[in-house]
Write a protein that holds these residues in place. Structure first.
Motif, PDB file in Angstrom:
ATOM      1  N   VAL A  86       3.232   6.150  -5.387  1.00  0.00           N
ATOM      2  CA  VAL A  86       3.576   4.762  -5.103  1.00  0.00           C
ATOM      3  C   VAL A  86       4.463   4.245  -6.227  1.00  0.00           C
ATOM      4  O   VAL A  86       4.342   4.667  -7.382  1.00  0.00           O
ATOM      5  N   ALA A 146       4.835  -1.621  -6.191  1.00  0.00           N
ATOM      6  CA  ALA A 146       4.129  -1.751  -4.909  1.00  0.00           C
ATOM      7  C   ALA A 146       2.958  -2.720  -5.082  1.00  0.00           C
ATOM      8  O   ALA A 146       2.309  -2.751  -6.132  1.00  0.00           O
ATOM      9  N   GLN A 202      -2.057  -4.038  -1.678  1.00  0.00           N
ATOM     10  CA  GLN A 202      -2.322  -3.622  -0.297  1.00  0.00           C
ATOM     11  C   GLN A 202      -1.566  -2.341   0.045  1.00  0.00           C
ATOM     12  O   GLN A 202      -2.091  -1.469   0.728  1.00  0.00           O
ATOM     13  N   GLN A 203      -0.338  -2.201  -0.452  1.00  0.00           N
ATOM     14  CA  GLN A 203       0.423  -0.965  -0.229  1.00  0.00           C
ATOM     15  C   GLN A 203      -0.282   0.225  -0.885  1.00  0.00           C
ATOM     16  O   GLN A 203      -0.317   1.317  -0.327  1.00  0.00           O
ATOM     17  N   ASP A 216      -3.321   1.023   1.282  1.00  0.00           N
ATOM     18  CA  ASP A 216      -2.876   1.644   2.536  1.00  0.00           C
ATOM     19  C   ASP A 216      -2.484   3.103   2.311  1.00  0.00           C
ATOM     20  O   ASP A 216      -2.868   3.980   3.088  1.00  0.00           O
ATOM     21  N   MET A 217      -1.708   3.371   1.269  1.00  0.00           N
ATOM     22  CA  MET A 217      -1.259   4.740   0.976  1.00  0.00           C
ATOM     23  C   MET A 217      -2.459   5.658   0.727  1.00  0.00           C
ATOM     24  O   MET A 217      -2.533   6.768   1.266  1.00  0.00           O
TER      25      MET A 217
END
Length: 141
Positions: free
Chosen positions: A83, A87, A90-91, A94-95
């Motif tokens: 990442v 980022a 939440q990103q 999610d990842m």
């Protein structure tokens, strides 16, 4: 209102790479010394994979390989997930959830700058979000 938390805000910056040509027995020693369960594998300062303690046990020892002869790069499979340092939280979640990974390298300007682990998340997300994360990464798809 506060700005959204970024990967750089929750990562630990002391990530140590293992060179792709380093042996697995040396990787295990590094994990013990650093008290970590995973190491990013790097070649020419670029992330090429992740090596976990489970990889050492399952893909090296249990398959009868000599950890003094197998190289970290030999166990680097597929494209490593990472990442960007900017980022948002939440990103990051999610990842990690989508890929069922518990440790995530953080990259800035094509260089490894840190790692995010479950313990980093535990310090920075609500108990409900943490429970959702643990459930998502622990259940096979």
């Amino acid at each position: 209102m506060n700005a959204p938390m970024k990967a750089r805000d929750i990562m630990h910056a002391d990530a140590t790479c293992i060179p792709a040509d380093e042996t697995i027995d040396r990787a295990a020693e590094m994990m013990r010394t650093l008290d970590v369960g995973a190491l990013p594998i790097c070649h020419n300062d670029r992330l090429i994979g992740m090596l976990t303690d489970r990889d050492i046990v399952v893909r090296c020892i249990a398959e009868g390989h000599n950890p003094g002869r197998i190289r970290a790069g030999d166990l680097a499979k597929g494209t490593p997930r990472w990442v960007d340092a900017d980022a948002d939280l939440q990103q990051v979640l999610d990842m990690m959830e989508q890929n069922q990974i518990k440790r995530l390298p953080v990259i800035e300007d094509k260089r490894l700058v840190g790692m995010i682990s479950e313990s980093d998340l535990a310090k920075n997300v609500s108990d409900a979000k943490l429970a959702e994360f643990i459930s998502a990464v622990s259940v096979p798809h």
